[in-house]
Design a protein around this motif. Structure first.
Motif, PDB file in Angstrom:
ATOM      1  N   LEU A 214       0.838  -1.194   0.000  1.00 25.26           N
ATOM      2  CA  LEU A 214       0.000   0.000   0.000  1.00 25.26           C
ATOM      3  C   LEU A 214       0.874   1.245   0.000  1.00 25.26           C
ATOM      4  O   LEU A 214       0.482   2.298  -0.490  1.00 25.26           O
ATOM      5  N   PHE A 215       2.092   1.115   0.532  1.00 22.32           N
ATOM      6  CA  PHE A 215       3.060   2.216   0.430  1.00 22.32           C
ATOM      7  C   PHE A 215       3.522   2.389  -1.025  1.00 22.32           C
ATOM      8  O   PHE A 215       3.791   3.507  -1.465  1.00 22.32           O
ATOM      9  N   SER A 216       3.613   1.273  -1.760  1.00 21.38           N
ATOM     10  CA  SER A 216       3.948   1.365  -3.192  1.00 21.38           C
ATOM     11  C   SER A 216       2.841   2.086  -3.942  1.00 21.38           C
ATOM     12  O   SER A 216       3.108   2.908  -4.834  1.00 21.38           O
ATOM     13  N   LEU A 217       1.591   1.800  -3.568  1.00 19.53           N
ATOM     14  CA  LEU A 217       0.465   2.493  -4.183  1.00 19.53           C
ATOM     15  C   LEU A 217       0.506   3.982  -3.843  1.00 19.53           C
ATOM     16  O   LEU A 217       0.237   4.839  -4.709  1.00 19.53           O
ATOM     17  N   ALA A 218       0.869   4.293  -2.601  1.00 17.62           N
ATOM     18  CA  ALA A 218       0.999   5.696  -2.206  1.00 17.62           C
ATOM     19  C   ALA A 218       2.070   6.394  -3.041  1.00 17.62           C
ATOM     20  O   ALA A 218       1.917   7.557  -3.428  1.00 17.62           O
ATOM     21  N   PHE A 219       3.164   5.683  -3.333  1.00 12.99           N
ATOM     22  CA  PHE A 219       4.212   6.236  -4.206  1.00 12.99           C
ATOM     23  C   PHE A 219       3.655   6.563  -5.587  1.00 12.99           C
ATOM     24  O   PHE A 219       3.903   7.642  -6.135  1.00 12.99           O
ATOM     25  N   LEU A 220       2.887   5.644  -6.155  1.00 11.99           N
ATOM     26  CA  LEU A 220       2.321   5.865  -7.487  1.00 11.99           C
ATOM     27  C   LEU A 220       1.363   7.057  -7.489  1.00 11.99           C
ATOM     28  O   LEU A 220       1.349   7.853  -8.438  1.00 11.99           O
ATOM     29  N   LEU A 221       0.584   7.182  -6.441  1.00 14.11           N
ATOM     30  CA  LEU A 221      -0.341   8.317  -6.328  1.00 14.11           C
ATOM     31  C   LEU A 221       0.417   9.634  -6.235  1.00 14.11           C
ATOM     32  O   LEU A 221       0.064  10.623  -6.887  1.00 14.11           O
ATOM     33  N   MET A 222       1.480   9.657  -5.425  1.00 18.40           N
ATOM     34  CA  MET A 222       2.271  10.876  -5.269  1.00 18.40           C
ATOM     35  C   MET A 222       2.993  11.216  -6.577  1.00 18.40           C
ATOM     36  O   MET A 222       3.082  12.396  -6.970  1.00 18.40           O
ATOM     37  N   ALA A 223       3.514  10.212  -7.263  1.00 22.39           N
ATOM     38  CA  ALA A 223       4.189  10.449  -8.543  1.00 22.39           C
ATOM     39  C   ALA A 223       3.210  11.008  -9.580  1.00 22.39           C
ATOM     40  O   ALA A 223       3.568  11.874 -10.386  1.00 22.39           O
ATOM     41  N   THR A 224       1.982  10.533  -9.550  1.00 17.80           N
ATOM     42  CA  THR A 224       0.953  11.064 -10.451  1.00 17.80           C
ATOM     43  C   THR A 224       0.669  12.525 -10.137  1.00 17.80           C
ATOM     44  O   THR A 224       0.490  13.357 -11.042  1.00 17.80           O
ATOM     45  N   ALA A 225       0.633  12.852  -8.843  1.00 20.24           N
ATOM     46  CA  ALA A 225       0.432  14.248  -8.440  1.00 20.24           C
ATOM     47  C   ALA A 225       1.535  15.136  -8.999  1.00 20.24           C
ATOM     48  O   ALA A 225       1.273  16.241  -9.501  1.00 20.24           O
ATOM     49  N   VAL A 226       2.764  14.667  -8.944  1.00 24.92           N
ATOM     50  CA  VAL A 226       3.902  15.428  -9.479  1.00 24.92           C
ATOM     51  C   VAL A 226       3.756  15.633 -10.985  1.00 24.92           C
ATOM     52  O   VAL A 226       4.027  16.721 -11.509  1.00 24.92           O
ATOM     53  N   ALA A 227       3.291  14.613 -11.678  1.00 29.45           N
ATOM     54  CA  ALA A 227       3.116  14.720 -13.132  1.00 29.45           C
ATOM     55  C   ALA A 227       2.118  15.821 -13.478  1.00 29.45           C
ATOM     56  O   ALA A 227       2.345  16.610 -14.414  1.00 29.45           O
ATOM     57  N   PHE A 228       1.026  15.895 -12.741  1.00 27.34           N
ATOM     58  CA  PHE A 228       0.043  16.954 -12.989  1.00 27.34           C
ATOM     59  C   PHE A 228       0.624  18.329 -12.657  1.00 27.34           C
ATOM     60  O   PHE A 228       0.400  19.306 -13.385  1.00 27.34           O
ATOM     61  N   GLN A 229       1.367  18.417 -11.578  1.00 25.49           N
ATOM     62  CA  GLN A 229       1.946  19.711 -11.188  1.00 25.49           C
ATOM     63  C   GLN A 229       2.979  20.198 -12.196  1.00 25.49           C
ATOM     64  O   GLN A 229       3.117  21.397 -12.434  1.00 25.49           O
ATOM     65  N   LEU A 230       3.696  19.277 -12.818  1.00 25.65           N
ATOM     66  CA  LEU A 230       4.682  19.656 -13.831  1.00 25.65           C
ATOM     67  C   LEU A 230       4.032  20.320 -15.044  1.00 25.65           C
ATOM     68  O   LEU A 230       4.649  21.143 -15.724  1.00 25.65           O
ATOM     69  N   MET A 231       2.785  19.980 -15.316  1.00 23.94           N
ATOM     70  CA  MET A 231       2.093  20.519 -16.492  1.00 23.94           C
ATOM     71  C   MET A 231       1.462  21.882 -16.252  1.00 23.94           C
ATOM     72  O   MET A 231       0.953  22.505 -17.187  1.00 23.94           O
ATOM     73  N   VAL A 232       1.487  22.365 -14.994  1.00 23.44           N
ATOM     74  CA  VAL A 232       0.922  23.681 -14.700  1.00 23.44           C
ATOM     75  C   VAL A 232       1.754  24.761 -15.382  1.00 23.44           C
ATOM     76  O   VAL A 232       2.987  24.770 -15.285  1.00 23.44           O
ATOM     77  N   GLU A 233       1.088  25.652 -16.102  1.00 20.72           N
ATOM     78  CA  GLU A 233       1.769  26.782 -16.747  1.00 20.72           C
ATOM     79  C   GLU A 233       1.817  27.936 -15.748  1.00 20.72           C
ATOM     80  O   GLU A 233       0.793  28.534 -15.423  1.00 20.72           O
ATOM     81  N   TYR A 234       3.011  28.218 -15.264  1.00 21.45           N
ATOM     82  CA  TYR A 234       3.141  29.176 -14.146  1.00 21.45           C
ATOM     83  C   TYR A 234       4.374  30.049 -14.320  1.00 21.45           C
ATOM     84  O   TYR A 234       5.467  29.553 -14.616  1.00 21.45           O
ATOM     85  N   ARG A 235       4.171  31.333 -14.143  1.00 14.99           N
ATOM     86  CA  ARG A 235       5.274  32.281 -14.067  1.00 14.99           C
ATOM     87  C   ARG A 235       5.202  32.981 -12.729  1.00 14.99           C
ATOM     88  O   ARG A 235       4.137  33.470 -12.342  1.00 14.99           O
ATOM     89  N   PRO A 236       6.308  33.025 -11.988  1.00 13.03           N
ATOM     90  CA  PRO A 236       6.281  33.668 -10.672  1.00 13.03           C
ATOM     91  C   PRO A 236       5.732  35.078 -10.743  1.00 13.03           C
ATOM     92  O   PRO A 236       6.031  35.832 -11.678  1.00 13.03           O
ATOM     93  N   PHE A 237       4.940  35.438  -9.744  1.00 21.49           N
ATOM     94  CA  PHE A 237       4.314  36.758  -9.680  1.00 21.49           C
ATOM     95  C   PHE A 237       5.376  37.834  -9.481  1.00 21.49           C
ATOM     96  O   PHE A 237       6.271  37.703  -8.648  1.00 21.49           O
TER      97      PHE A 237
END
Length: 416
Positions: A173-196
């Motif tokens: 279940l910790f391996s599953l938690a890793f996969l979930l967290m890695a998926t979260a990182v993938a979505f965050q990488l796609m955010v188009e963001y320029r520092p304010f």
């Protein structure tokens, strides 16, 4: 629901929401399984379990303000991606260490502490980045939807453990938690963001972490309304956490002959109520966050007071609904008020200050409740605690009216 549909067409918000969903799912799963693994490694030692639980709160007390200061200075997207990537690797290390017989209690404790430290940096960035991605008119709905997603996770993930165990061994279940967290990182990488780009006036704040923390405290000193909201929530958590997580199970078993299954039903009911409340507030057209905050505090306190004075199961279920509505109302309103009133270059520090106070309250509450139970009855603690939180709501209403009248008087004086 039209407002939510508009938000979900915003690519950046959709990515942030998806990332939040997967990250919170990973951390919720990690927290649940951390308890199981700690008990297995320590032969059900209450002391070791208590220390492991505090490993998820104490680092935030120490590093929370520092992380908030850096969140305002560093690139928020990069901080979230790096922090969550490191957390994902730490989650993966647990089944890997177990496979080579190198996993023990102290190793697990260090991993839990490290994951919490990374959260000290990524969590302030998550709240502080929203005003840079969305217009102010969308913040209320955005926070309501994000809060609903988080509350939904606290309902769905615990309920799905039994099903997951049919496909995964408990260690994986910790391996599953890793996969979930890695998926979260993938979505965050796609955010188009320029520092304010802060204005010249805003960038006068000194760059050192010490001065960042000092400026945060100075800002709160000069804004008593915001200070009251942060302190009020911290005090309420100080009262509530020990009562709910320790006092209520004892209350149910010792006074009402109910078991832990009933406590699970009550917790689930609170989660569902909070989920619905957050969604409803998000689409509300007439929404004054200060009023909703005070009403939420009042309902929260009233619920605890009812449990202490009318200890029957029907009343406890009704009180749980009131508490769920109250906590969702004050929580969403606090975030909206901070995002509206705190300057962009101070948001990370102020959110970290608030989070540090809340984590401190959690830790102290859990540590103090056993001693208080030796001096007072559980009913007395629920009644007294509920009364205090109810008073916070009433004081907030009085404080808000006085503050509003003072501003009107000042404006009249200036115009005259």
């Amino acid at each position: 629901m039209k407002l939510y549909k508009e938000l979900l067409t915003n690519k950046n918000f959709l990515l942030i929401t998806a990332g939040r969903l997967f990250k919170r799912s990973a951390l919720t799963l990690f927290t649940l399984e951390l308890i199981w693994l700690t008990m297995e490694l320590t032969s059900n030692s209450p002391l070791y379990l208590s220390i492991m639980t505090m490993a998820e709160t104490l680092p935030f007390i120490i590093f929370g303000l520092y992380g908030g200061a850096k969140a305002d200075k560093w690139n928020k997207k990069k901080v979230m991606v790096i922090g969550n990537s490191c957390s994902a690797l730490l989650l993966l290390s647990i089944p890997c260490l177990n496979a080579v017989n190198l996993l023990n209690y102290y190793t697990l404790l260090m991993i839990a502490i490290a994951i919490t430290i990374f959260s000290c940096f990524s969590e302030p960035c998550y709240r502080a980045i929203l005003p840079e991605l969305l217009s102010k008119t969308k913040l209320k709905e955005a926070n309501a939807l994000l809060d609903s997603v988080q509350r939904g996770v606290t309902i769905f993930v615990p309920a799905s453990i039994g099903l997951l165990l049919k496909f995964f061994s408990e260690i994986h279940l910790f391996s599953l938690a890793f996969l979930l967290m890695a998926t979260a990182v993938a979505f965050q990488l796609m955010v188009e963001y320029r520092p304010f780009n802060h204005s010249a006036e805003e960038t006068q704040i000194k760059s050192t972490t010490f001065h960042g923390i000092k400026d945060s405290l100075s800002f709160l000193k000069g804004h008593p309304e915001i200070t009251f909201i942060i302190a009020g929530q911290g005090l309420s958590i100080l009262i509530n956490t020990g009562l709910w997580r320790v006092g209520l199970p004892i209350y149910l078993e010792g006074y009402l002959n109910e078991n832990i299954t009933t406590f699970g039903y009550i917790t689930g009911m609170m989660g569902v109520t909070s989920f619905i409340t957050s969604l409803a507030l998000g689409i509300s057209k007439k929404y004054n966050p200060r009023v909703v905050f005070n009403v939420g505090m009042g309902l929260w306190g009233l619920g605890l007071l009812m449990i202490g004075t009318l200890p029957t199961m029907p009343i406890i279920y009704i009180a749980t609904i009131l508490i769920g509505v109250g906590q969702a109302s004050e929580g969403l309103s606090r975030v909206v008020i901070l995002q509206e009133k705190v300057p962009a270059n101070m948001l990370g520090k102020v959110f970290s200050t608030s989070s540090s106070i809340n984590y401190t309250s959690d830790t102290i509450s859990l540590g103090a409740v056993s001693s208080l139970l030796g001096l007072f009855t559980i009913a007395t603690l629920f009644s007294g605690g509920g009364t205090l939180i109810l008073m916070i709501g009433l004081l907030g209403a009085v404080f808000g009216r006085v503050h509003k009248n003072g501003r009107r008087h000042l404006q009249t004086k200036k115009s005259g």
